[in-house]
Design a protein around this motif. Structure first.
Motif, PDB file in Angstrom:
ATOM      1  N   ALA A 176      36.761  -8.410 -18.718  1.00 41.95           N
ATOM      2  CA  ALA A 176      37.316  -8.094 -17.399  1.00 41.95           C
ATOM      3  C   ALA A 176      38.573  -7.245 -17.527  1.00 41.95           C
ATOM      4  O   ALA A 176      38.777  -6.279 -16.775  1.00 41.95           O
ATOM      5  N   LEU A 177      39.427  -7.596 -18.500  1.00 40.63           N
ATOM      6  CA  LEU A 177      40.656  -6.833 -18.727  1.00 40.63           C
ATOM      7  C   LEU A 177      40.340  -5.404 -19.143  1.00 40.63           C
ATOM      8  O   LEU A 177      40.969  -4.442 -18.680  1.00 40.63           O
ATOM      9  N   ALA A 178      39.334  -5.256 -20.018  1.00 44.03           N
ATOM     10  CA  ALA A 178      38.960  -3.921 -20.478  1.00 44.03           C
ATOM     11  C   ALA A 178      38.349  -3.083 -19.363  1.00 44.03           C
ATOM     12  O   ALA A 178      38.484  -1.855 -19.353  1.00 44.03           O
ATOM     13  N   LEU A 179      37.690  -3.747 -18.408  1.00 43.03           N
ATOM     14  CA  LEU A 179      37.004  -3.022 -17.333  1.00 43.03           C
ATOM     15  C   LEU A 179      37.866  -2.848 -16.085  1.00 43.03           C
ATOM     16  O   LEU A 179      37.418  -2.241 -15.109  1.00 43.03           O
ATOM     17  N   ALA A 180      39.088  -3.355 -16.111  1.00 45.63           N
ATOM     18  CA  ALA A 180      39.924  -3.401 -14.909  1.00 45.63           C
ATOM     19  C   ALA A 180      40.126  -2.042 -14.259  1.00 45.63           C
ATOM     20  O   ALA A 180      40.262  -1.942 -13.041  1.00 45.63           O
ATOM     21  N   CYS A 181      40.126  -0.993 -15.066  1.00 48.07           N
ATOM     22  CA  CYS A 181      40.395   0.341 -14.522  1.00 48.07           C
ATOM     23  C   CYS A 181      39.163   1.240 -14.573  1.00 48.07           C
ATOM     24  O   CYS A 181      39.288   2.472 -14.531  1.00 48.07           O
ATOM     25  N   ASN A 182      37.968   0.620 -14.685  1.00 49.50           N
ATOM     26  CA  ASN A 182      36.708   1.361 -14.679  1.00 49.50           C
ATOM     27  C   ASN A 182      36.707   2.480 -15.718  1.00 49.50           C
ATOM     28  O   ASN A 182      36.571   3.664 -15.389  1.00 49.50           O
ATOM     29  N   PRO A 183      36.845   2.142 -17.004  1.00 48.42           N
ATOM     30  CA  PRO A 183      36.961   3.176 -18.044  1.00 48.42           C
ATOM     31  C   PRO A 183      35.673   3.962 -18.222  1.00 48.42           C
ATOM     32  O   PRO A 183      34.578   3.458 -17.960  1.00 48.42           O
ATOM     33  N   LYS A 184      35.835   5.189 -18.704  1.00 49.49           N
ATOM     34  CA  LYS A 184      34.678   6.015 -19.036  1.00 49.49           C
ATOM     35  C   LYS A 184      34.118   5.624 -20.404  1.00 49.49           C
ATOM     36  O   LYS A 184      32.920   5.739 -20.641  1.00 49.49           O
ATOM     37  N   MET A 235      48.503  14.387 -28.479  1.00 46.85           N
ATOM     38  CA  MET A 235      48.923  14.199 -27.085  1.00 46.85           C
ATOM     39  C   MET A 235      50.250  13.434 -27.025  1.00 46.85           C
ATOM     40  O   MET A 235      50.457  12.486 -27.786  1.00 46.85           O
ATOM     41  N   PRO A 236      51.163  13.825 -26.142  1.00 44.49           N
ATOM     42  CA  PRO A 236      52.405  13.056 -25.974  1.00 44.49           C
ATOM     43  C   PRO A 236      52.086  11.611 -25.582  1.00 44.49           C
ATOM     44  O   PRO A 236      51.098  11.343 -24.888  1.00 44.49           O
ATOM     45  N   GLU A 237      52.931  10.686 -26.018  1.00 46.40           N
ATOM     46  CA  GLU A 237      52.682   9.262 -25.806  1.00 46.40           C
ATOM     47  C   GLU A 237      52.511   8.920 -24.323  1.00 46.40           C
ATOM     48  O   GLU A 237      51.676   8.089 -23.953  1.00 46.40           O
ATOM     49  N   LYS A 238      53.261   9.575 -23.449  1.00 41.68           N
ATOM     50  CA  LYS A 238      53.162   9.282 -22.018  1.00 41.68           C
ATOM     51  C   LYS A 238      51.770   9.616 -21.492  1.00 41.68           C
ATOM     52  O   LYS A 238      51.192   8.861 -20.701  1.00 41.68           O
ATOM     53  N   GLU A 239      51.220  10.757 -21.911  1.00 44.89           N
ATOM     54  CA  GLU A 239      49.875  11.136 -21.475  1.00 44.89           C
ATOM     55  C   GLU A 239      48.827  10.225 -22.080  1.00 44.89           C
ATOM     56  O   GLU A 239      47.849   9.845 -21.410  1.00 44.89           O
ATOM     57  N   ARG A 257      44.849   5.502 -22.152  1.00 49.03           N
ATOM     58  CA  ARG A 257      44.563   4.219 -22.801  1.00 49.03           C
ATOM     59  C   ARG A 257      44.564   3.094 -21.772  1.00 49.03           C
ATOM     60  O   ARG A 257      45.529   2.886 -21.047  1.00 49.03           O
ATOM     61  N   GLY A 258      43.467   2.384 -21.679  1.00 51.65           N
ATOM     62  CA  GLY A 258      43.322   1.311 -20.703  1.00 51.65           C
ATOM     63  C   GLY A 258      42.797   1.799 -19.376  1.00 51.65           C
ATOM     64  O   GLY A 258      42.324   1.014 -18.556  1.00 51.65           O
ATOM     65  N   ASN A 259      42.868   3.104 -19.163  1.00 54.44           N
ATOM     66  CA  ASN A 259      42.416   3.697 -17.916  1.00 54.44           C
ATOM     67  C   ASN A 259      41.056   4.357 -18.123  1.00 54.44           C
ATOM     68  O   ASN A 259      40.038   3.883 -17.623  1.00 54.44           O
ATOM     69  N   ASP A 260      41.035   5.443 -18.903  1.00 51.95           N
ATOM     70  CA  ASP A 260      39.790   6.149 -19.205  1.00 51.95           C
ATOM     71  C   ASP A 260      39.102   5.586 -20.447  1.00 51.95           C
ATOM     72  O   ASP A 260      37.879   5.634 -20.568  1.00 51.95           O
ATOM     73  N   ILE A 261      39.885   5.119 -21.399  1.00 54.28           N
ATOM     74  CA  ILE A 261      39.344   4.514 -22.626  1.00 54.28           C
ATOM     75  C   ILE A 261      39.953   3.127 -22.757  1.00 54.28           C
ATOM     76  O   ILE A 261      41.170   2.968 -22.736  1.00 54.28           O
ATOM     77  N   SER A 262      39.092   2.129 -22.860  1.00 54.47           N
ATOM     78  CA  SER A 262      39.575   0.757 -22.958  1.00 54.47           C
ATOM     79  C   SER A 262      38.926   0.070 -24.147  1.00 54.47           C
ATOM     80  O   SER A 262      37.932   0.557 -24.692  1.00 54.47           O
ATOM     81  N   ALA A 307      48.662  -7.468 -14.180  1.00 51.67           N
ATOM     82  CA  ALA A 307      49.647  -6.528 -14.715  1.00 51.67           C
ATOM     83  C   ALA A 307      48.993  -5.202 -15.078  1.00 51.67           C
ATOM     84  O   ALA A 307      49.539  -4.128 -14.789  1.00 51.67           O
ATOM     85  N   ALA A 308      47.818  -5.252 -15.714  1.00 56.29           N
ATOM     86  CA  ALA A 308      47.108  -4.020 -16.073  1.00 56.29           C
ATOM     87  C   ALA A 308      46.663  -3.270 -14.824  1.00 56.29           C
ATOM     88  O   ALA A 308      46.751  -2.033 -14.758  1.00 56.29           O
ATOM     89  N   ILE A 309      46.191  -4.004 -13.829  1.00 54.32           N
ATOM     90  CA  ILE A 309      45.716  -3.374 -12.591  1.00 54.32           C
ATOM     91  C   ILE A 309      46.869  -2.699 -11.854  1.00 54.32           C
ATOM     92  O   ILE A 309      46.740  -1.570 -11.365  1.00 54.32           O
ATOM     93  N   ARG A 310      47.993  -3.376 -11.796  1.00 50.98           N
ATOM     94  CA  ARG A 310      49.147  -2.795 -11.094  1.00 50.98           C
ATOM     95  C   ARG A 310      49.689  -1.572 -11.829  1.00 50.98           C
ATOM     96  O   ARG A 310      50.083  -0.577 -11.204  1.00 50.98           O
ATOM     97  N   LEU A 311      49.695  -1.638 -13.174  1.00 51.33           N
ATOM     98  CA  LEU A 311      50.217  -0.525 -13.961  1.00 51.33           C
ATOM     99  C   LEU A 311      49.374   0.724 -13.782  1.00 51.33           C
ATOM    100  O   LEU A 311      49.900   1.829 -13.544  1.00 51.33           O
ATOM    101  N   HIS A 312      48.044   0.584 -13.901  1.00 47.65           N
ATOM    102  CA  HIS A 312      47.175   1.754 -13.926  1.00 47.65           C
ATOM    103  C   HIS A 312      46.645   2.163 -12.551  1.00 47.65           C
ATOM    104  O   HIS A 312      46.332   3.332 -12.335  1.00 47.65           O
ATOM    105  N   ARG A 313      46.555   1.213 -11.633  1.00 48.67           N
ATOM    106  CA  ARG A 313      45.937   1.536 -10.346  1.00 48.67           C
ATOM    107  C   ARG A 313      46.900   1.492  -9.177  1.00 48.67           C
ATOM    108  O   ARG A 313      46.537   1.851  -8.051  1.00 48.67           O
ATOM    109  N   GLY A 314      48.130   1.048  -9.422  1.00 45.44           N
ATOM    110  CA  GLY A 314      49.156   1.113  -8.389  1.00 45.44           C
ATOM    111  C   GLY A 314      48.994   0.132  -7.249  1.00 45.44           C
ATOM    112  O   GLY A 314      49.573   0.330  -6.169  1.00 45.44           O
ATOM    113  N   LEU A 315      48.221  -0.941  -7.427  1.00 46.55           N
ATOM    114  CA  LEU A 315      48.032  -1.926  -6.375  1.00 46.55           C
ATOM    115  C   LEU A 315      49.257  -2.831  -6.269  1.00 46.55           C
ATOM    116  O   LEU A 315      49.987  -3.022  -7.242  1.00 46.55           O
TER     117      LEU A 315
END
Length: 341
Positions: A171-179, A84-88, A93-98, A120-128
């Motif tokens: 908490a950091l690992a769960l910030a984006c509700n990973p699968k 997978m390309p690094e951007k994808e 990473r951190g979103n679906d798999i943490s 920082a993680a929440i803003r990056l992945h969730r756009g808050l």
């Protein structure tokens, strides 16, 4: 399992090597296993067996160089993370798999407040926005059992105890509700009371969120209480896999048997615990044949020349890579030195 019955994460013939001055270190060498949604699979083995490198390979965090993607696939919902390309991959990473890393004291940046690192993680992945991300960070700290989260959110890592810092890592690992949550030795360096609290927290969060957990540990007590299935690794190879109850009742590989025999027992008094003689060989100096042959009490001549294939045991969900496993299965547990933990 997920809706179509396929595993959520499949590791197929994974090979992760490292280029070193001593030669090519085959840290993970042709390893395969599946994770099913909502279940916990534990990977066990001594230090140096390839457990953490397997996890880092899934996360795409093996540095290249010296790391080398030497082969295999890591399929997340059918998509190969290795190609997978690094951007994808960064979006997954951190979103679906943490991942919860070992040693929280060294895994968090000491010069930033814990709330800032969470935000920082929440803003990056969730756009808050900044204000909403801070409120979400406080909510997560509260969810993982940190008292007075409104104050703790502004603490630096060194102001928290090991147990509290491990909760921040969760908490950091769960910030984006990973699968999928990878927990790499999540209770390292914690006392037994805090360890029990952390593991209970992970079980509660898994039940609440339906997460899949890949639990990496060397503690068989942790495995017994938390895993649905177990993969035993030795010297970069998967040597045994089974549902947890089956593995504890009927370990078939001499290495697994040695791990169980080294546990203390309430049923008998021993002057000394069993010890697996020797050490895990360096990844650049694996022996020919079975990689456990220089430590195995049942070694035969072909064990020293031919690498045993991993094969399923007929009629079971149990598999093992050992030339002698059928003969060992016929032994009385007292003869093999194995006891139930």
């Amino acid at each position: 399992m997920n809706n179509n019955g396929a595993p959520i994460l499949q590791i197929k013939n994974l090979k992760t090597y490292f280029k070193t001055d001593q030669g090519l270190a085959k840290a993970v060498d042709d390893v395969s296993f599946d994770l099913h949604a909502g279940k916990t699979l534990s990977v066990v083995g001594e230090s140096g067996c390839g457990k953490s490198v397997t996890a880092l390979s899934v996360m795409g965090l093996v540095p290249e160089p010296p790391g080398v993607k030497a082969g295999g696939q890591i399929l997340f919902e059918g998509r190969d993370l290795l190609t997978m390309p690094e951007k994808e991959l960064r979006a997954i990473r951190g979103n679906d798999i943490s991942m919860i890393f070992q040693e929280p004291m060294t895994s968090m940046n000491p010069v930033f407040r814990v709330g800032g690192q969470l935000s920082a993680a929440i803003r990056l992945h969730r756009g808050l926005n900044k204000t909403d991300a801070r409120q979400e960070a406080i909510r997560l700290l509260d969810q993982v059992g940190i008292p007075a989260p409104e104050q703790r959110v502004d603490d630096y890592p060194h102001q928290l105890s090991g147990g509290m810092l491990q909760r921040v890592m969760i908490a950091l690992a769960l910030a984006c509700n990973p699968k999928v949550l990878i927990a790499d030795e999540p209770t390292t360096a914690l006392d037994v009371t805090i360890q029990a609290q952390i593991l209970e927290l992970l079980r509660e969060l898994q039940a609440e969120r339906g997460m899949t957990i890949l639990l990496i540990t060397h503690d068989l007590g942790v495995v017994a209480e938390n895993a649905d299935e177990v993969v035993v690794m030795y010297a970069g190879k998967k040597v045994e896999q089974a549902p947890v109850a089956e593995l504890f009742k009927n370990p078939r590989h001499p290495y697994t048997q040695g791990l169980f025999a080294s546990l203390p027992s309430l049923e008998k008094t021993l002057e000394r615990l069993h010890v697996i003689e020797g050490n895990v060989p360096a990844a650049t100096q694996f022996p020919d044949g079975c990689r456990f042959n220089n430590r195995c009490p049942y070694v035969q001549s072909r064990c020293k020349s031919d690498l045993p294939p991993y094969e399923a045991i007929a009629g079971t969900a149990h598999g093992v890579a050992c030339w002698e496993h059928n003969a060992l299965a016929a032994l009385d547990p007292a003869e093999s030195g194995v006891h139930s933990p």
